[in-house]
Design an enzyme around this catalytic site. Structure first.
Site, PDB file in Angstrom:
ATOM      1  N   HIS A  57       0.845  -1.206   0.000  1.00 52.62           N
ATOM      2  CA  HIS A  57       0.000   0.000   0.000  1.00 52.62           C
ATOM      3  C   HIS A  57       0.869   1.240   0.000  1.00 52.62           C
ATOM      4  O   HIS A  57       2.083   1.159   0.130  1.00 52.62           O
ATOM      5  CB  HIS A  57      -1.016  -0.020   1.145  1.00 52.62           C
ATOM      6  CG  HIS A  57      -0.420   0.079   2.527  1.00 52.62           C
ATOM      7  ND1 HIS A  57       0.370  -0.902   3.088  1.00 52.62           N
ATOM      8  CD2 HIS A  57      -0.521   1.052   3.466  1.00 52.62           C
ATOM      9  CE1 HIS A  57       0.720  -0.541   4.309  1.00 52.62           C
ATOM     10  NE2 HIS A  57       0.208   0.640   4.562  1.00 52.62           N
ATOM     11  N   ASP A  61       5.674   4.670   5.232  1.00 51.90           N
ATOM     12  CA  ASP A  61       6.514   3.710   5.959  1.00 51.90           C
ATOM     13  C   ASP A  61       6.579   2.350   5.243  1.00 51.90           C
ATOM     14  O   ASP A  61       7.205   1.413   5.729  1.00 51.90           O
ATOM     15  CB  ASP A  61       6.044   3.546   7.411  1.00 51.90           C
ATOM     16  CG  ASP A  61       4.628   3.024   7.541  1.00 51.90           C
ATOM     17  OD1 ASP A  61       3.734   3.508   6.809  1.00 51.90           O
ATOM     18  OD2 ASP A  61       4.406   2.116   8.363  1.00 51.90           O
ATOM     19  N   HIS A 115      -7.622  -0.530   5.241  1.00 52.97           N
ATOM     20  CA  HIS A 115      -6.541   0.292   5.803  1.00 52.97           C
ATOM     21  C   HIS A 115      -6.259   1.412   4.799  1.00 52.97           C
ATOM     22  O   HIS A 115      -6.205   2.580   5.155  1.00 52.97           O
ATOM     23  CB  HIS A 115      -5.310  -0.575   6.038  1.00 52.97           C
ATOM     24  CG  HIS A 115      -4.127   0.183   6.567  1.00 52.97           C
ATOM     25  ND1 HIS A 115      -4.088   0.713   7.840  1.00 52.97           N
ATOM     26  CD2 HIS A 115      -2.934   0.500   6.002  1.00 52.97           C
ATOM     27  CE1 HIS A 115      -2.923   1.334   8.018  1.00 52.97           C
ATOM     28  NE2 HIS A 115      -2.207   1.213   6.917  1.00 52.97           N
TER      29      HIS A 115
HETATM   30 FE    FE Z   1       2.536   0.852   8.209  1.00 55.33          FE
HETATM   31 ZN    ZN Z   2      -0.020   1.652   6.538  1.00 53.13          ZN
END
Ligand code: FE
Ligand code: ZN
Length: 254
Positions: A57, A61, A115
């Site tokens: 995704h 990070d 998410h």
């Molecule tokens: Fe993450």
């Molecule tokens: Zn994430």
């Protein structure tokens, strides 16, 4: 075909990137490189040359290493096609209909949104890279989706064989387990697992990978049908999505 070699690469504070090496083809991918340096060092230690960068995704990070690693190695970046605009340097967009091939090896792509709206998992051999959707004893926050969407995504992952090894995006296991214990204090599998997790974290060892079978027994977000969880939440008669939603809400402020 020889088994893939998978190596954990701790990044930032609590992220994991993973090196995935195919010894036959001489190919090496990195999944979700948060930053370039730890990945570069891990590659050098194994004398592997990076050929592919896979993103589950768009979050920084999980993609922060994309551009520097692509510049260093000329690696091809593969990520969710439905989020092309948000994946730095993407070369190949994939989804459930396209799947992907790591050399000659077929890789399944599962679309598991919530998410983020285009979150995917990569599944190959007995390994699933689940990013920030399924964690050890937890699941990701709902930044771009609803509880129903996340429950559907987790249910999709639950169709994989129980022996599937789960490689997730963060070392959140200890805190996730403590939350799980508030819901199912008498789950013997959870009690046993927490002993292992506490021991591992005490010596700063990773708790990853787990297996889908173990997650089904101990991860509350895969267990909205548990009578114990329902009674802890006072939701004995509710549907799975409603139970899931209440768990997710409580975890947000745990
Ligand atoms: Fe993450
Ligand atoms: Zn994430």
């Amino acid at each position: 075909m020889a088994a893939l070699e998978i190596e954990l690469v701790p990044c930032l504070k609590d992220n994991y990137a993973y090196l995935v090496h195919d010894p036959d083809a001489g190919l090496t991918a990195v999944v979700d490189p948060s930053e370039p340096d730890p990945v570069r060092k891990a590659l050098a230690a194994r004398r592997w040359k990076l050929t592919h960068i896979l993103n589950t995704h768009h979050h920084f990070d999980h993609t922060g290493g994309n551009i520097p690693l692509k510049e260093m190695y000329g690696a091809t970046i593969v990520g969710p096609g439905k989020d092309r605009d948000r994946i730095p340097g993407i070369d190949v967009g994939v989804d459930e209909t396209t799947g992907w091939k790591f050399g000659a090896r077929p890789v399944r792509v599962l679309e598991i949104p919530a998410h983020t709206r285009a979150h995917i998992a990569f599944v190959t051999d007995d390994a699933a890279f689940t990013g920030d959707t399924l964690f050890a004893m937890g699941c990701g926050r709902l930044f771009e989706g609803t509880p129903a969407m996340m429950w559907k995504s987790l249910s999709k992952l639950m169709q994989l064989p129980d022996a599937t090894r789960i490689f997730c995006g963060h070392e959140y296991t200890l805190n996730n387990g403590r939350f799980a214990q508030t819901l199912e204090p008498k789950n013997p599998d959870l009690t046993a697992r927490m002993r292992d997790v506490e021991a591992a974290r005490a010596r700063n060892a990773p708790t990853i990978p787990s297996t889908l079978g173990l997650e089904k027994k101990t991860n509350p977000f895969l267990r909205p049908d548990s009578a114990a969880i329902r009674s802890s939440l006072g939701l004995a008669q509710s549907g799975d999505v409603e139970v899931f939603a209440e768990m997710r809400k409580r975890k947000d402020s745990f």
